[in-house]
Enzyme design. Structure first.
Site, short mmCIF file in Angstrom:
data_model
loop_
_atom_site.label_atom_id
_atom_site.label_comp_id
_atom_site.label_asym_id
_atom_site.label_seq_id
_atom_site.Cartn_x
_atom_site.Cartn_y
_atom_site.Cartn_z
N LYS A 13 0.83 -1.21 0.00
CA LYS A 13 0.00 0.00 0.00
C LYS A 13 0.87 1.27 0.00
O LYS A 13 0.67 2.18 -0.79
CB LYS A 13 -0.93 0.01 1.23
CG LYS A 13 -1.80 -1.23 1.36
CD LYS A 13 -2.71 -1.17 2.58
CE LYS A 13 -2.00 -1.17 3.91
NZ LYS A 13 -1.34 -2.45 4.26
N ARG A 88 -9.90 0.50 8.53
CA ARG A 88 -9.41 -0.84 8.86
C ARG A 88 -10.45 -1.65 9.62
O ARG A 88 -10.20 -2.82 9.95
CB ARG A 88 -8.19 -0.69 9.76
CG ARG A 88 -6.90 -1.18 9.18
CD ARG A 88 -5.83 -0.84 10.18
NE ARG A 88 -4.63 -1.56 9.97
CZ ARG A 88 -3.55 -1.04 9.37
NH1 ARG A 88 -3.58 0.16 8.87
NH2 ARG A 88 -2.46 -1.76 9.29
N ARG A 127 11.98 -5.30 5.27
CA ARG A 127 11.72 -3.90 4.92
C ARG A 127 12.57 -2.91 5.71
O ARG A 127 12.78 -3.06 6.90
CB ARG A 127 10.24 -3.60 5.17
CG ARG A 127 9.92 -2.13 5.02
CD ARG A 127 8.46 -1.87 5.02
NE ARG A 127 7.77 -2.43 6.15
CZ ARG A 127 6.46 -2.38 6.29
NH1 ARG A 127 5.71 -1.81 5.37
NH2 ARG A 127 5.89 -2.90 7.35
N ARG A 161 11.07 -0.63 11.24
CA ARG A 161 9.95 -0.47 12.16
C ARG A 161 10.00 -1.52 13.26
O ARG A 161 10.29 -2.69 12.98
CB ARG A 161 8.63 -0.58 11.39
CG ARG A 161 8.26 0.70 10.71
CD ARG A 161 7.11 0.61 9.77
NE ARG A 161 6.00 -0.23 10.19
CZ ARG A 161 4.90 -0.37 9.49
NH1 ARG A 161 4.75 0.27 8.34
NH2 ARG A 161 3.93 -1.16 9.90
N ARG A 172 -0.53 -8.85 13.50
CA ARG A 172 -1.04 -7.90 12.50
C ARG A 172 -1.90 -8.62 11.47
O ARG A 172 -2.93 -8.11 11.04
CB ARG A 172 0.13 -7.17 11.83
CG ARG A 172 0.80 -6.18 12.77
CD ARG A 172 2.19 -5.77 12.32
NE ARG A 172 2.19 -5.05 11.06
CZ ARG A 172 3.30 -4.79 10.36
NH1 ARG A 172 4.47 -5.23 10.79
NH2 ARG A 172 3.22 -4.12 9.24
P1 AP5 Z 1 4.89 -1.62 1.81
O1 AP5 Z 1 4.55 -0.80 0.62
O2 AP5 Z 1 5.61 -0.94 2.92
O3 AP5 Z 1 3.58 -2.36 2.36
P2 AP5 Z 1 2.32 -1.81 3.16
O4 AP5 Z 1 1.10 -2.47 2.59
O5 AP5 Z 1 2.33 -0.31 3.18
O6 AP5 Z 1 2.61 -2.45 4.56
P3 AP5 Z 1 2.55 -1.87 6.05
O7 AP5 Z 1 3.31 -2.86 6.90
O8 AP5 Z 1 2.98 -0.44 6.11
O9 AP5 Z 1 1.06 -1.98 6.34
P4 AP5 Z 1 0.39 -2.05 7.70
O10 AP5 Z 1 -1.00 -1.94 7.23
O11 AP5 Z 1 0.70 -3.19 8.58
O12 AP5 Z 1 1.08 -0.83 8.49
P5 AP5 Z 1 0.54 0.58 8.95
O13 AP5 Z 1 1.68 1.49 9.01
O14 AP5 Z 1 -0.67 0.96 8.18
O15 AP5 Z 1 5.73 -2.89 1.30
C1 AP5 Z 1 6.26 -3.84 2.21
C2 AP5 Z 1 7.60 -4.37 1.67
O16 AP5 Z 1 7.37 -5.11 0.48
C3 AP5 Z 1 8.60 -3.26 1.29
O17 AP5 Z 1 9.89 -3.66 1.62
C4 AP5 Z 1 8.43 -3.12 -0.25
O18 AP5 Z 1 9.62 -2.68 -0.88
C5 AP5 Z 1 8.06 -4.54 -0.64
N1 AP5 Z 1 7.12 -4.59 -1.77
C6 AP5 Z 1 6.01 -3.82 -1.96
N2 AP5 Z 1 5.37 -4.17 -3.09
C7 AP5 Z 1 6.09 -5.20 -3.64
C8 AP5 Z 1 5.92 -6.00 -4.82
N3 AP5 Z 1 4.89 -5.81 -5.68
N4 AP5 Z 1 6.84 -6.97 -5.06
C9 AP5 Z 1 7.89 -7.16 -4.21
N5 AP5 Z 1 8.10 -6.43 -3.07
C10 AP5 Z 1 7.20 -5.47 -2.80
O19 AP5 Z 1 0.03 0.26 10.44
C11 AP5 Z 1 0.91 -0.02 11.52
C12 AP5 Z 1 0.14 -0.14 12.82
O20 AP5 Z 1 -0.52 1.13 13.10
C13 AP5 Z 1 -1.02 -1.16 12.81
O21 AP5 Z 1 -0.55 -2.47 13.13
C14 AP5 Z 1 -1.94 -0.58 13.90
O22 AP5 Z 1 -1.46 -0.86 15.19
C15 AP5 Z 1 -1.82 0.93 13.67
N6 AP5 Z 1 -2.82 1.45 12.72
C16 AP5 Z 1 -2.57 2.03 11.51
N7 AP5 Z 1 -3.73 2.39 10.90
C17 AP5 Z 1 -4.73 2.03 11.76
C18 AP5 Z 1 -6.15 2.11 11.68
N8 AP5 Z 1 -6.77 2.62 10.59
N9 AP5 Z 1 -6.87 1.63 12.73
C19 AP5 Z 1 -6.26 1.10 13.82
N10 AP5 Z 1 -4.93 0.99 13.95
C20 AP5 Z 1 -4.16 1.44 12.92
#
Ligand code: AP5
Ligand code: ZN
Length: 215
Positions: A13, A88, A127, A161, A172
């Site tokens: 994402k 979410r 990552r 992270r 997660r």
């Molecule tokens: P990346 O693009 O970083 O993936 P992502 O989908 O953004 O993953 P996140 O881990 O950031 O998502 P998340 O939803 O767990 O975290 P968030 O920060 O929202 O890609 C990942 C890796 O893969 C990278 O190394 C990239 O280079 C590689 N890659 C990407 N695409 C690729 C491809 N096509 N092929 C090969 N490699 C690829 O949330 C963190 C925490 O915050 C949550 O656990 C929760 O506690 C809290 N939180 C956040 N939002 C909310 C909410 N709305 N409600 C409640 N709690 C929340």
């Protein structure tokens, strides 16, 4: 253009949102980034959110809804935005809809990135990102072109992270399947959902998204 990128942790994402910002000139609203900024600044929200995020659980809806409501009210969101990691839960989706209704706006697309769990775990555990501009990299698949130097801003500082480890990733993923995956059906019923293969190479995923945006 008002867009949600939906998908499990590590689905890509953030990677795709970064590309869309450059191409379409609209902001990325990542609740994960907003919460991490609150944690770093040790605000009241940040102090409460830290333990929840470190354990891989979801921060309470009312906290996240309030952050998003404040951010969506900013001028730069008036013509469009990319929501990354929000909503979410079904309650968050309802809150977003109410918020957009008040503003006379509606979502154009909800794009689901589909990726198998074993690939997600591998992606997240490799990552790292630029400490200055946030560009995301991976130990095996996507290292900076010049080793140790960010492709985008030239910084030599990188970070990882605290929730990117195998144990927290299991929590997660559990949270995703229990709380977030029902949104696939929710947006399918509204006719806005498009699902794409998030396991394809990054450029191909971007092209699939662009095809949807072209309509
Ligand atoms: P990346 O693009 O970083 O993936 P992502 O989908 O953004 O993953 P996140 O881990 O950031 O998502 P998340 O939803 O767990 O975290 P968030 O920060 O929202 O890609 C990942 C890796 O893969 C990278 O190394 C990239 O280079 C590689 N890659 C990407 N695409 C690729 C491809 N096509 N092929 C090969 N490699 C690829 O949330 C963190 C925490 O915050 C949550 O656990 C929760 O506690 C809290 N939180 C956040 N939002 C909310 C909410 N709305 N409600 C409640 N709690 C929340
Ligand atoms: Zn950088």
């Amino acid at each position: 253009m008002k867009l949600i990128l939906l998908g499990p942790p590590g689905a890509g994402k953030g990677t795709q949102a970064q590309r869309l910002i450059d191409r379409h000139g609209i902001p990325q609203l990542s609740t994960g980034d907003m919460l991490r900024a609150a944690v770093a600044a040790e605000t009241e929200v940040g102090v409460k959110a830290k333990a929840i995020m470190d354990a891989g659980n979801l921060v309470p809806d009312e906290v996240v809804n309030a952050i998003v409501a404040e951010r969506l009210a900013a001028d730069d969101c008036s013509s469009g935005f990319i929501l990354d990691g929000y909503p979410r839960t079904l309650k968050q989706a309802d809150s977003l809809e109410a918020l957009l209704d008040v503003r006379g706006q509606h979502l154009d697309h909800v794009i689901e990135l589909k990726v198998d769990d074993d690939v997600l775990v591998k992606r997240v555990s490799g990552r790292f990102s630029c400490a200055k501009c946030g560009t995301v990299y991976h130990d095996e698949d996507r290292r900076p072109k010049n080793e140790g130097v960010c492709d985008n801003c030239g910084s030599t500082e990188f970070k990882r992270r605290p929730d990117d480890n195998a144990e927290t990733m299991r929590s997660r993923l559990r949270a995703y399947y229990k709380e977030t995956s029902p949104l696939v059906g929710y947006y399918h019923c509204k006719g806005t959902l498009r699902s794409i293969d998030g396991m394809a190479p990054i450029d191909e995923v971007t092209e699939s998204i662009e095809q949807i945006l072209r309509g």
